[in-house]
Design an enzyme around this catalytic site. Structure first.
Site, PDB file in Angstrom:
ATOM      1  N   ASP C  51       0.831  -1.199   0.000  1.00  0.00           N
ATOM      2  CA  ASP C  51       0.000   0.000   0.000  1.00  0.00           C
ATOM      3  C   ASP C  51       0.874   1.260   0.000  1.00  0.00           C
ATOM      4  OD1 ASP C  51       1.047  -0.348   2.545  1.00  0.00           O
ATOM      5  OD2 ASP C  51      -0.719   0.434   3.556  1.00  0.00           O
ATOM      6  N   TYR C 177      -2.077   3.706  14.361  1.00  0.00           N
ATOM      7  CA  TYR C 177      -0.905   4.574  14.286  1.00  0.00           C
ATOM      8  C   TYR C 177      -1.141   5.870  15.055  1.00  0.00           C
ATOM      9  CZ  TYR C 177       0.925   1.919  10.237  1.00  0.00           C
ATOM     10  OH  TYR C 177       1.421   0.953   9.390  1.00  0.00           O
ATOM     11  N   LYS C 211      -2.171  -3.929  13.866  1.00  0.00           N
ATOM     12  CA  LYS C 211      -0.826  -3.719  13.361  1.00  0.00           C
ATOM     13  C   LYS C 211      -0.204  -2.570  14.137  1.00  0.00           C
ATOM     14  CE  LYS C 211       1.610  -2.432   9.075  1.00  0.00           C
ATOM     15  NZ  LYS C 211       2.317  -1.227   9.517  1.00  0.00           N
ATOM     16  N   ARG C 283       8.661  -3.166   2.638  1.00  0.00           N
ATOM     17  CA  ARG C 283       9.887  -2.673   2.019  1.00  0.00           C
ATOM     18  C   ARG C 283      11.079  -3.579   2.287  1.00  0.00           C
ATOM     19  NH1 ARG C 283       9.369   3.208   4.356  1.00  0.00           N
ATOM     20  NH2 ARG C 283       7.943   2.065   5.727  1.00  0.00           N
TER      21      ARG C 283
END
Lengths: 309, 309, 309, 309, 309
Positions: C51, C177, C211, C283
């Site tokens: 994403d 987050y 997450k 990544r």
């Protein structure tokens, strides 16, 4: 009906008569109940408002502590024989049982606290027109803040309320109040310019009844548009002008904060002479002992008998 | 019931009794379950709130690490015999299985973190009334930030929640909290003026139960409206006044941050004497070892037995 | 399972086990598929997120140009045997045909570019839960910006997504987050205070999987609330604490920007030891040649075999 | 197909071919009509946009006054044999009768004037996907302002448009434009960083066709993220890069303001060589006498014959 | 038809003819009624607007007090034989009974007070298209503030109104007014640039009829885009240009504040010569004694007979 007409009175005032108005059946039924089956019963209105708990908070009850109990106003409305009691959902839903049907309910369906600034005033929903139907109400009350920077939201809400009223045959009473930073820069909320505008705006929205304050002269009058500064007028003429501006919508004048009994009677009589359909008196009634409130109610009603329609 | 009435006590306080209230059947059933089938069972309420994980974050669990596990509060609510546990959807949906039906659920349906500023406080939805129905809840809890500049959104949401509660027969508990920049400039969130206003506002919205903090004297009292500055009052009278202002809505007082056991017992007894229907004590309960929490629960419940209704 | 427990480890950590959770059938089916029929198949999770094209733009593909082609990640997810690929609608709808059913789809349903400031961060919808159903997805992913001034919109959206997930039996993965100006003034987005709060908030919303980033010590730690400053903790304990705070929600830790292989393996092993259910590495996987990415995938999966549940 | 590939060209570019794409039947039918039954008919696109009346106002017609009449563009689109004409609802609804079916309609469904500042750009709805269906359109066009502070509203709208396109089988063309104060601070709207991000974002939303400007070097390039500053690229490579970033979405390049015929032909040929599927040329066409516009159209179409797919 | 064409008149103007337009049946029926069955009956329009009570307040009635009574305008519209009266819901609903069917109703469905600043002008709903249907109206009127920073809300609303008009076959009249801080910085609301843009924008939205002010030269002309500064034009050419820009939408020009009779007649004749379909004159009509208003109405209608279509 306008015996004290001044030199500047250019418009003839005729109190709107229910039978002459083009209204849906439900509005006709409910307005007939309020105008001719309660109160004096001659087409005038005397309304007892008890929405100050939201608008000002319980501070308004401090001068007469028993008035903090909703039973006080419900009893007064029934025993005093008012045309209607105006209050929010909670006070209706939780206290009506004993009084149901004995006095018409004018359900106030928006309100706000006065804690934040009024610069961008907007009254917020507390109930729907459908809620009013469910409670057997005979009218709804909507506060419109004329000239507020948030007029867009206000218009949209009023339009929907108006449409619901048309659908359910529910009379619409608009508390039409100039408010917000912009109007203060153009003469202020009680100026003739402001109240006259408020009368017209509510009328253009199709209000059945419009609640107004009587316009006052003030130290910001020089901020009004020039044409209003040029007008010559006094208390009588101010009332008459805004009644005329309201067209075939009926006009209620409010009492505002508590004044002397003589002042109140004088004010009440004068606005009726200028074409008002009725009065909406709250603090001037219930900020006094119960028996005194009943007495004053009787005095007002006696006066109202002189204004049949 | 108000043995310590002070000279300024002008209003008689009567605890609202379920049987006297005009309520839809579903609300009657669910309130009966909470008031008479759980807890002490005499019409009083002792509620265990565990919504601090959203309102303050897990910081509140640091003094007693086991309290971070939702099982802690669920066990305590059931074994301690509370009238209800108040929590958000996640804690109910993911932990109730073992405890379902053993303690009533008061589903908190809005909340917010305390990370951004409270100047324009607004509590945000975490669940719907329909969610509460699906979980078998016996009440929903809604936080209203009285006086916040965002009151418009708050009113609209509360109105819809209120209507859903009426439709589903779900009791509505309003956490009525003065909050925002404007109230801080008028005496602050805990001032008598602020809490009194909060009590009235929640009542006008038709709340069945109102959660309040006991008003406190503070260094911003001189910012309150003059009439409130003139009142003479102490802790007892402050509690009694706001209970009276709440009308026939029941009042819960909160415990706030943790205090000594003696202070807590004193506070609890005093507010019950002034007409409160019950207590909602969280951190004062679960910020201590489990067995101590059970003991303190028992002490509170013993005291509550003296306040049947 | 927590062999490296430090002196400050006050809470026992148990990885949530699917069979123990109280979940609707659809969630159970889909979680079973992700946990036990894909990846290592032992109840752990290794998710491949792609994403970043929305969150950071194609800049993330510059170190390894072939990774700009969505086929790269789809192939890697299938050939590497991940538990799921996490991506937005466009990448799923336009590329899945060849891979449909070969790897579970975790449809990310909100996102934003990082071009404007994050001060009032809010992730914006890119798909609905119904879209996920239509694509045969096994979970949806929602980013919640904990502490943002726009939390009101965030809460309302997450609540509706959560309700849709309950209705369709769709597992809900919350990217929780800390973000926004306010959290930066209280220690920053990666502080223990911030991540701990984020874990709790997502859990209170009923997330099935959360997450998180592993908390870090930073130069703004002195801005955290005092109680968090007093805690003694290291990397292990930070991970364990937030896993515990997430309750019976499963926790995924992210890899963040690319690190050395040894650091990555160490990080992965450590968080699994502290109770994580799995890893979401993007990544660190696809910012390297395809064959190297497959090799590293295999190394991670070998390690995950040691953490069955 | 990329004969001029520079040393920095790291990615092979393949023009997306309709037959290879996984699309709903309706999209396939409509795209086939545009790609193979109109224009050159070889899978390339030449679109005539006439939405400048909203975006810039009639100022764009001053160089060639007859172009102010919508008939000019409709005639040109039909007689010139374009693959589609792109315009807003009013121009389609009020002028199509004579031209209906003779040229595909790409209904532009949002737009804005350029009178207020672009700092928080957001394109506003002028029609719905259902309106496009009712007009027999073969595609809809949506402008997405990549990086605008109002991206939240933009994403939500695009998501709903995208879902309607999926439901009705309507091809979705995204005008993907970097815009707003934030992007100007990171290199500007035409920078490689900006256009590359725009290509990816539209692709992630599942656009069938993406309209882009060719990236340009500019004096704000030093504000771009460092990795973009390090890239070596020229006009060809810039076009190729963003085509590649758009994945299997087809790319249209725009002509922008009027340039010389030779520059236009060079630009057109070059971007086709780099993998573009087509061109969308407005002002470069209709800001000239009608016959000249027809001639230039023919020249472009002749060139497009060299790029079948 | 454009005998005074100046050297800069580059476009031929043809008044749109109803029979040539591609319109749904309902629009055709209602437009035919307005154009050919009322007023002069030759395809021209003379509309009496009475929406100033909202837009300016009752101040506009002060020069002629009887005009404050809505009966004044209703009588004038019927006895003067206008093509339509344009007013808001309240004035229609509460006064139409006596006049129903005798003059077409153009229901104005949005409006605003002029009390707050116009910097971010947005006209607010006062009725819906369905309300217009229910009142037997033959058209609706919508005010679009071209160039306002709130254009996004404006576009969205106009699009929905436009769609309802299409659905119900209700002609759409757009009051297309440049307004807001941004347009004042680019030449002002009456500049040729501004009015020309307004004509195009309303046309692109598919307006059947567009109400414009005639462009004026002003001291802010040097702020206009350069190409507009270079144009040579006079009153005739200004009118002709914006009529042409409006394409096949019909154009009404307004009268604005009261001017001398000769100026009014001259203005009216001139704009008709330049291709206008009609006139919308309010204050110039009813800010005078009733009989004088009837006389002026007759004069205008006599002139209109020279412009059949």
């Amino acid at each position: 009906m306008t015996p004290n007409g001044t030199a500047t009175a250019e418009r003839a005032v005729a109190r709107p008569v229910l039978a002459d108005l083009d209204l849906p059946a439900g509005k006709r039924v409910r307005l007939h109940r309020m105008l001719y089956e309660h109160g004096v019963g001659n087409g005038t209105l005397l309304i007892l408002p008890i929405d100050q708990g939201i608008e000002h908070g319980p501070i308004d009850f401090l001068p007469n502590p028993p008035s903090a109990d909703p039973e006080y106003q419900w009893r007064l409305a029934v025993e005093g024989g008012y045309n209607a009691i105006a209050c929010h959902w909670g006070m209706a839903r939780r206290y009506m049982k004993k009084y149901a049907g004995k006095v018409p309910l004018l359900l106030k369906i928006n309100g706000k606290t006065n804690i934040p600034s009024d610069d961008e005033a907007l009254s917020s929903p507390t109930a729907t027109v459908a809620d009013a139907v469910a409670l057997g109400a005979d009218a709804v009350g909507y506060t419109l803040y004329v000239g507020s920077p948030r007029q867009d939201e206000d218009f949209r809400r009023l339009m929907r309320v108006r449409d619901d009223c048309e659908k359910y045959g529910m009379p619409l009473v608009v508390w039409s109040y100039p408010r917000g930073a912009a109007i203060e820069e153009k003469g202020g909320r009680d100026s003739l310019y402001a109240v006259d505008y408020a009368a017209r705006l509510a009328h253009e929205f199709g209000a059945d009844i419009i609640k107004l304050n009587v316009p006052k002269k003030g130290d910001k009058d020089s901020l009004m548009p020039e044409k209003y500064q040029e007008l010559e007028w006094d208390y009588e003429e101010g009332a008459r002008r805004v009644v005329a501006t309201a067209g075939n919508s009926m006009v209620l004048f409010s009492g505002g904060s508590k004044v002397s009994d003589e002042d109140l009677m004088h004010k009440a009589r004068t606005v009726m002479e200028q074409g008002a359909t009725g009065l909406i008196f709250g603090r001037n009634m219930w900020q006094r002992p119960y028996e005194e409130a009943l007495d004053m109610t009787a005095r007002i009603k006696e006066m109202l008998q002189r204004f049949p329609s």
